[in-house]
Design a protein around this motif. Structure first.
Motif, mmCIF file in Angstrom:
data_model
loop_
_atom_site.group_PDB
_atom_site.id
_atom_site.type_symbol
_atom_site.label_atom_id
_atom_site.label_comp_id
_atom_site.label_asym_id
_atom_site.label_seq_id
_atom_site.Cartn_x
_atom_site.Cartn_y
_atom_site.Cartn_z
ATOM 1 N N ALA A 22 36.681 40.138 25.006
ATOM 2 C CA ALA A 22 38.050 39.608 25.097
ATOM 3 C C ALA A 22 38.581 39.635 26.524
ATOM 4 O O ALA A 22 39.303 38.735 26.936
ATOM 5 C CB ALA A 22 38.967 40.398 24.178
ATOM 6 N N GLU A 23 38.223 40.673 27.273
ATOM 7 C CA GLU A 23 38.680 40.769 28.651
ATOM 8 C C GLU A 23 37.503 41.069 29.564
ATOM 9 O O GLU A 23 36.763 42.027 29.344
ATOM 10 C CB GLU A 23 39.734 41.865 28.804
ATOM 11 N N THR A 24 37.330 40.234 30.551
ATOM 12 C CA THR A 24 36.341 40.455 31.604
ATOM 13 C C THR A 24 37.071 40.288 32.928
ATOM 14 O O THR A 24 38.176 39.733 32.966
ATOM 15 C CB THR A 24 35.189 39.439 31.521
ATOM 16 N N PRO A 25 36.497 40.739 34.023
ATOM 17 C CA PRO A 25 37.170 40.520 35.310
ATOM 18 C C PRO A 25 37.488 39.047 35.547
ATOM 19 O O PRO A 25 38.572 38.716 36.030
ATOM 20 C CB PRO A 25 36.168 41.064 36.328
ATOM 21 N N ASP A 26 36.553 38.156 35.185
ATOM 22 C CA ASP A 26 36.800 36.728 35.413
ATOM 23 C C ASP A 26 37.895 36.184 34.509
ATOM 24 O O ASP A 26 38.734 35.390 34.943
ATOM 25 C CB ASP A 26 35.517 35.922 35.223
ATOM 26 N N SER A 27 37.893 36.571 33.238
ATOM 27 C CA SER A 27 38.932 36.053 32.335
ATOM 28 C C SER A 27 40.303 36.605 32.716
ATOM 29 O O SER A 27 41.305 35.900 32.638
ATOM 30 C CB SER A 27 38.599 36.361 30.874
ATOM 31 N N LEU A 28 40.353 37.868 33.137
ATOM 32 C CA LEU A 28 41.629 38.445 33.582
ATOM 33 C C LEU A 28 42.143 37.732 34.838
ATOM 34 O O LEU A 28 43.341 37.459 34.954
ATOM 35 C CB LEU A 28 41.480 39.940 33.848
#
Length: 75
Positions: A22-28
């Motif tokens: 759900a959360e990755t550095p890129d998605s954040l």
């Protein structure tokens, strides 16, 4: 400003990302930039096309994305 973000996480389906990553550095980063009004396009690292319309291209796994962009497709 227009940003193109290329990362393996963006090659996955929305369902997969919601249940597994759900959360990755890129998605954040993408979500944070969008929240501040930046025009962000996300895609998997194998995207081909004209990157000239973007002000910034963020490549996660730089080597693989660059090789895929310049090498001919097989199969």
């Amino acid at each position: 400003m227009k940003i193109l973000m290329l990362s393996g996480i963006f090659a996955q389906s929305d369902e997969y990302r919601a249940t597994h990553m759900a959360e990755t550095p890129d998605s954040l980063l993408a979500d944070g930039l969008r929240a501040r009004g930046v025009d962000v396009t996300t895609a998997g690292p194998s995207i081909r096309g004209d990157w000239g319309s973007y002000d910034v291209v963020h490549l996660n796994h730089l080597t693989r994305a660059c090789l895929r962009a310049i090498l001919p497709r097989h199969g």
